[in-house]
Design a protein around this motif. Structure first.
Motif, PDB file in Angstrom:
ATOM      1  N   SER A  72      -6.227  31.954  -7.470  1.00 14.77           N
ATOM      2  CA  SER A  72      -7.181  31.076  -6.799  1.00 14.77           C
ATOM      3  C   SER A  72      -8.531  31.038  -7.522  1.00 14.77           C
ATOM      4  O   SER A  72      -9.180  29.990  -7.656  1.00 14.77           O
ATOM      5  N   GLN A  73      -8.931  32.214  -8.058  1.00 12.45           N
ATOM      6  CA  GLN A  73     -10.178  32.279  -8.803  1.00 12.45           C
ATOM      7  C   GLN A  73     -10.103  31.407 -10.055  1.00 12.45           C
ATOM      8  O   GLN A  73     -11.066  30.702 -10.418  1.00 12.45           O
ATOM      9  N   ALA A  74      -8.917  31.480 -10.720  1.00 14.16           N
ATOM     10  CA  ALA A  74      -8.757  30.653 -11.925  1.00 14.16           C
ATOM     11  C   ALA A  74      -8.803  29.161 -11.563  1.00 14.16           C
ATOM     12  O   ALA A  74      -9.413  28.335 -12.264  1.00 14.16           O
ATOM     13  N   GLU A  75      -8.143  28.855 -10.456  1.00 17.15           N
ATOM     14  CA  GLU A  75      -8.178  27.448 -10.026  1.00 17.15           C
ATOM     15  C   GLU A  75      -9.609  27.018  -9.683  1.00 17.15           C
ATOM     16  O   GLU A  75     -10.055  25.893 -10.030  1.00 17.15           O
ATOM     17  N   MET A  76     -10.332  27.912  -9.009  1.00  8.26           N
ATOM     18  CA  MET A  76     -11.698  27.584  -8.655  1.00  8.26           C
ATOM     19  C   MET A  76     -12.565  27.407  -9.903  1.00  8.26           C
ATOM     20  O   MET A  76     -13.412  26.507  -9.974  1.00  8.26           O
ATOM     21  N   GLN A  77     -12.338  28.234 -10.881  1.00  5.53           N
ATOM     22  CA  GLN A  77     -13.091  28.075 -12.129  1.00  5.53           C
ATOM     23  C   GLN A  77     -12.771  26.747 -12.804  1.00  5.53           C
ATOM     24  O   GLN A  77     -13.650  26.069 -13.333  1.00  5.53           O
ATOM     25  N   GLY A  78     -11.474  26.372 -12.755  1.00 10.16           N
ATOM     26  CA  GLY A  78     -11.118  25.065 -13.328  1.00 10.16           C
ATOM     27  C   GLY A  78     -11.765  23.915 -12.560  1.00 10.16           C
ATOM     28  O   GLY A  78     -12.265  22.944 -13.157  1.00 10.16           O
ATOM     29  N   ARG A  79     -11.712  24.063 -11.238  1.00 12.05           N
ATOM     30  CA  ARG A  79     -12.352  23.014 -10.435  1.00 12.05           C
ATOM     31  C   ARG A  79     -13.862  22.951 -10.676  1.00 12.05           C
ATOM     32  O   ARG A  79     -14.452  21.863 -10.755  1.00 12.05           O
ATOM     33  N   MET A  80     -14.485  24.117 -10.794  1.00 13.71           N
ATOM     34  CA  MET A  80     -15.925  24.125 -11.053  1.00 13.71           C
ATOM     35  C   MET A  80     -16.251  23.510 -12.415  1.00 13.71           C
ATOM     36  O   MET A  80     -17.245  22.789 -12.571  1.00 13.71           O
ATOM     37  N   GLY A  81     -15.364  23.765 -13.406  1.00 13.19           N
ATOM     38  CA  GLY A  81     -15.580  23.134 -14.709  1.00 13.19           C
ATOM     39  C   GLY A  81     -15.444  21.619 -14.629  1.00 13.19           C
ATOM     40  O   GLY A  81     -16.238  20.873 -15.232  1.00 13.19           O
ATOM     41  N   ALA A  82     -14.389  21.188 -13.859  1.00  9.75           N
ATOM     42  CA  ALA A  82     -14.206  19.744 -13.703  1.00  9.75           C
ATOM     43  C   ALA A  82     -15.397  19.117 -12.974  1.00  9.75           C
ATOM     44  O   ALA A  82     -15.890  18.034 -13.348  1.00  9.75           O
ATOM     45  N   MET A  83     -15.875  19.810 -11.934  1.00 11.00           N
ATOM     46  CA  MET A  83     -17.026  19.289 -11.191  1.00 11.00           C
ATOM     47  C   MET A  83     -18.275  19.238 -12.080  1.00 11.00           C
ATOM     48  O   MET A  83     -19.078  18.301 -12.019  1.00 11.00           O
ATOM     49  N   ALA A  84     -18.420  20.274 -12.938  1.00 13.92           N
ATOM     50  CA  ALA A  84     -19.574  20.263 -13.843  1.00 13.92           C
ATOM     51  C   ALA A  84     -19.497  19.083 -14.807  1.00 13.92           C
ATOM     52  O   ALA A  84     -20.505  18.418 -15.099  1.00 13.92           O
ATOM     53  N   GLU A  85     -18.275  18.816 -15.315  1.00 11.19           N
ATOM     54  CA  GLU A  85     -18.120  17.656 -16.205  1.00 11.19           C
ATOM     55  C   GLU A  85     -18.424  16.340 -15.476  1.00 11.19           C
ATOM     56  O   GLU A  85     -19.081  15.444 -16.022  1.00 11.19           O
ATOM     57  N   VAL A  86     -17.901  16.244 -14.216  1.00 10.99           N
ATOM     58  CA  VAL A  86     -18.158  15.020 -13.442  1.00 10.99           C
ATOM     59  C   VAL A  86     -19.657  14.834 -13.195  1.00 10.99           C
ATOM     60  O   VAL A  86     -20.214  13.743 -13.376  1.00 10.99           O
ATOM     61  N   PHE A  87     -20.311  15.956 -12.785  1.00 14.00           N
ATOM     62  CA  PHE A  87     -21.754  15.862 -12.547  1.00 14.00           C
ATOM     63  C   PHE A  87     -22.513  15.520 -13.822  1.00 14.00           C
ATOM     64  O   PHE A  87     -23.485  14.748 -13.809  1.00 14.00           O
ATOM     65  N   GLY A  88     -22.075  16.075 -14.939  1.00  8.30           N
ATOM     66  CA  GLY A  88     -22.752  15.745 -16.205  1.00  8.30           C
ATOM     67  C   GLY A  88     -22.597  14.279 -16.590  1.00  8.30           C
ATOM     68  O   GLY A  88     -23.557  13.614 -17.016  1.00  8.30           O
ATOM     69  N   SER A  89     -21.338  13.753 -16.438  1.00  9.79           N
ATOM     70  CA  SER A  89     -21.115  12.337 -16.756  1.00  9.79           C
ATOM     71  C   SER A  89     -21.894  11.415 -15.805  1.00  9.79           C
ATOM     72  O   SER A  89     -22.479  10.408 -16.229  1.00  9.79           O
ATOM     73  N   ARG A  90     -21.914  11.822 -14.518  1.00  9.27           N
ATOM     74  CA  ARG A  90     -22.665  11.007 -13.556  1.00  9.27           C
ATOM     75  C   ARG A  90     -24.172  11.011 -13.885  1.00  9.27           C
ATOM     76  O   ARG A  90     -24.849   9.974 -13.792  1.00  9.27           O
ATOM     77  N   GLN A  91     -24.677  12.154 -14.260  1.00  8.09           N
ATOM     78  CA  GLN A  91     -26.094  12.237 -14.619  1.00  8.09           C
ATOM     79  C   GLN A  91     -26.394  11.389 -15.851  1.00  8.09           C
ATOM     80  O   GLN A  91     -27.421  10.704 -15.930  1.00  8.09           O
ATOM     81  N   ALA A  92     -25.471  11.401 -16.839  1.00  6.34           N
ATOM     82  CA  ALA A  92     -25.674  10.573 -18.043  1.00  6.34           C
ATOM     83  C   ALA A  92     -25.641   9.079 -17.691  1.00  6.34           C
ATOM     84  O   ALA A  92     -26.466   8.275 -18.179  1.00  6.34           O
ATOM     85  N   GLU A  93     -24.670   8.701 -16.804  1.00  7.79           N
ATOM     86  CA  GLU A  93     -24.616   7.290 -16.385  1.00  7.79           C
ATOM     87  C   GLU A  93     -25.878   6.883 -15.634  1.00  7.79           C
ATOM     88  O   GLU A  93     -26.415   5.783 -15.825  1.00  7.79           O
ATOM     89  N   LEU A  94     -26.367   7.793 -14.751  1.00 11.19           N
ATOM     90  CA  LEU A  94     -27.587   7.488 -14.006  1.00 11.19           C
ATOM     91  C   LEU A  94     -28.774   7.333 -14.947  1.00 11.19           C
ATOM     92  O   LEU A  94     -29.589   6.406 -14.806  1.00 11.19           O
ATOM     93  N   THR A  95     -28.853   8.225 -15.927  1.00  6.65           N
ATOM     94  CA  THR A  95     -29.957   8.138 -16.893  1.00  6.65           C
ATOM     95  C   THR A  95     -29.882   6.831 -17.692  1.00  6.65           C
ATOM     96  O   THR A  95     -30.892   6.143 -17.915  1.00  6.65           O
TER      97      THR A  95
END
Length: 412
Positions: A72-95
Motif C-alpha cells: 500500500s505504501q508503494a502504491e501511495m508513493q506511486g499515486r503521490m508521484g502521479a499527483m505531483a506530475e498532474v499538479f506540475g502540468s496543471r501549474q505549467a498550463e495555468l502559468t
C-alpha cells in the motif's frame, strides 16, 4: 515581465492582488495540498503499520499485513508521484494561460493607447483650427467694435453728425440727378441756406431738402435705462423734432421761391420706422407744417421721380425742334419725288429716241446689205440679192437697255 507580475489584476473588497501574488498563492496552495495529502497518507500508513504491528503481536498475520502495508505504501508513493506530475502540468498550463492572457491584454492596451493618442492628436488639430477661426472672428469683432466706436463718436458730435447726414443726402441726390439740377448750401432770398435745393423744370419753385436731423435725443432714448428715463428721453426727442419741423417750415418755405413742401431727411431707416411706429403725432405735425419726413430709400425714390419729370420737360422743350426737322424732312422728300419723276420722263424720252435710232440704223444696214449683194459679172446680173434677215427682238431690247444704262451713268 517584472512589471506584468506586479500589475494588479484582482480586487476582493479592499484587498488588491497582483499576478505575482496570485502565482505565489497558487504555488503555496498546491504545496499545502501536497503536504496535506502526504500527511494524510503518512498518517494512514502509520495507522496501518501500527495495526500491522498490533496484528503481528497478536498472531501470525504480521507478515501478511506488513506485506500489504508495504504494498500500500508503494502504491501511495506511486499515486503521490502521479499527483505531483498532474499538479506540475496543471501549474505549467495555468502559468502559460496567464502569460497568454497577459500578452493579449498588453496588446489590446497598446492598441487602445495608440488609437486614443491618434484621436487626441486629431482632436487637438481640430481644436487648433477652431481656435484660429475664433481668433479671426475676434479680430473682426474688435475691428467692428472700433468702427462702431468711431460711428458713435461721429453721431455724438453735432457738426460731424450734420456732415454724416449731409454726405448721405448729397450722395443720393448727386447719383440721381444731372449736374446743374441741384445746388448744395444755396442761399435763399431770406438769407437762410438749406442743405440742398433741387431745381424744378418749367420755372417752378425749387424743392428744399434738410439733412440736420436731431439724433442726440434719439441716442438718449436708446441709452435710457428704466421707464422714467425712457419717458423723459422720448419727451426730449419729441420736443427737438417739433422744433426742427417748425424751423424748416419757417425758414425754407418761401412763397414763389420754394415748393409748398420741404423734405426732412432722416439718415437711418430704423429711426424712420421708429418715428412712424411710436411717434405718430410727430408725423401728423410734420404733414400739417408741410414737411415730409423721408428716409434714404424714400429720398432715392423721390429723386428718381424728379429725374423723370426733368427728362419729360427736356423732351417737351425739344418737341418743336423735332417737329421742325420733320417738316424739313418732308420737304426734302417732296423734292426728291419731283426730281425722280422728272428723271423718269427723261428716261422715257431717251428710250423713244433710242427706238427711233434703232429703226434708222436697221434701214441703213439693210440698204448697205443690198449694195453689198450687187454683183457685176456675166450670167449673174439678173440675180436679185437676198434680203438681210431682220434683227431679233431680244437683241434690240438688249441694246436699248445698254443704251439706257449708259445714259444713266453719264447723267450720274
Amino acid at each position: 515581465m517584472t512589471d506584468l507580475l506586479s500589475e494588479p489584476i484582482l480586487r476582493l473588497g479592499a484587498s488588491v492582488f497582483t499576478l505575482g501574488q496570485l502565482l505565489a498563492f497558487g504555488g503555496a496552495l498546491l504545496l499545502a495540498l501536497f503536504l496535506v495529502l502526504v500527511a494524510a497518507l503518512w498518517r494512514s500508513a502509520k495507522a496501518r503499520a501500527e495495526a500491522a504491528l498490533e496484528a503481528a503481536n497478536r498472531a501470525g498475520e504480521a507478515d501478511a499485513r506488513m506485506t500489504a502495508i508495504l504494498q500500500s505504501q508503494a502504491e501511495m508513493q506511486g499515486r503521490m508521484g502521479a499527483m505531483a506530475e498532474v499538479f506540475g502540468s496543471r501549474q505549467a498550463e495555468l502559468t502559460q494561460s496567464l502569460s497568454q492572457r497577459l500578452d493579449a491584454m498588453t496588446g489590446r492596451l497598446g492598441q487602445t493607447m495608440t488609437e486614443q493618442t491618434k484621436s487626441t492628436h486629431e482632436s487637438l488639430a481640430k481644436l487648433q483650427e477652431r481656435l484660429a477661426v475664433i481668433d479671426t472672428a475676434q479680430g473682426n469683432i474688435q475691428s467692428l467694435a472700433g468702427q462702431v466706436v468711431q460711428l458713435q463718436a461721429i453721431l455724438s458730435n453735432k457738426q460731424t453728425r450734420g456732415a454724416f447726414g449731409q454726405s448721405r443726402m448729397e450722395a443720393i441726390v448727386a447719383d440721381g440727378l444731372p449736374h446743374g439740377a441741384y445746388e448744395f448750401q444755396a442761399t435763399l432770398s431770406n438769407g437762410n441756406r438749406p442743405d440742398c435745393l433741387v431745381k424744378m423744370p418749367n420755372g417752378s419753385p425749387s424743392l428744399v431738402i434738410d439733412a440736420k436731423f436731431p439724433l442726440e435725443a434719439w441716442n438718449a432714448i436708446r441709452a435710457a435705462e428704466g421707464t422714467e428715463a425712457s419717458k423723459l428721453a422720448a419727451q426730449a426727442f419729441r420736443r427737438d423734432v417739433e422744433i426742427h419741423i417748425r424751423d424748416i417750415s419757417e425758414k425754407y418755405l418761401i412763397n414763389g421761391e420754394t415748393q409748398d413742401t420741404a423734405f426732412m431727411f432722416v439718415p437711418s431707416e430704423s429711426v424712420f420706422s421708429e418715428i412712424h411706429e411710436n411717434f405718430e403725432a410727430l408725423v401728423h405735425r410734420a404733414h400739417r407744417a408741410r414737411v415730409v419726413i423721408v428716409s434714404p430709400s424714400l429720398l432715392m425714390l423721390s429723386i428718381q421721380v424728379i429725374q423723370a419729370i426733368l427728362k419729360d420737360a427736356r423732351m417737351r422743350e425739344q418737341a418743336h425742334l423735332i417737329q421742325g426737322e420733320v417738316i424739313r424732312l418732308m420737304e426734302d422728300v417732296s423734292r426728291l419725288d419731283e426730281r425722280v419723276r422728272k428723271l423718269q420722263v427723261h428716261f422715257g424720252q431717251t428710250a423713244r429716241d433710242i427706238d427711233d435710232i434703232l429703226v434708222s440704223s436697221n434701214k441703213v444696214t439693210r440698204r448697205g446689205q443690198k449694195i453689198e449683194a450687187l454683183e457685176f459679172g456675166d450670167g449673174h446680173a439678173d440675180e436679185t440679192p437676198a434680203a438681210p434677215p431682220p434683227l431679233p427682238a431680244r437683241t434690240a431690247e438688249s441694246k436699248t437697255g445698254q443704251l439706257r444704262l449708259r445714259v444713266v451713268e453719264e447723267r450720274e
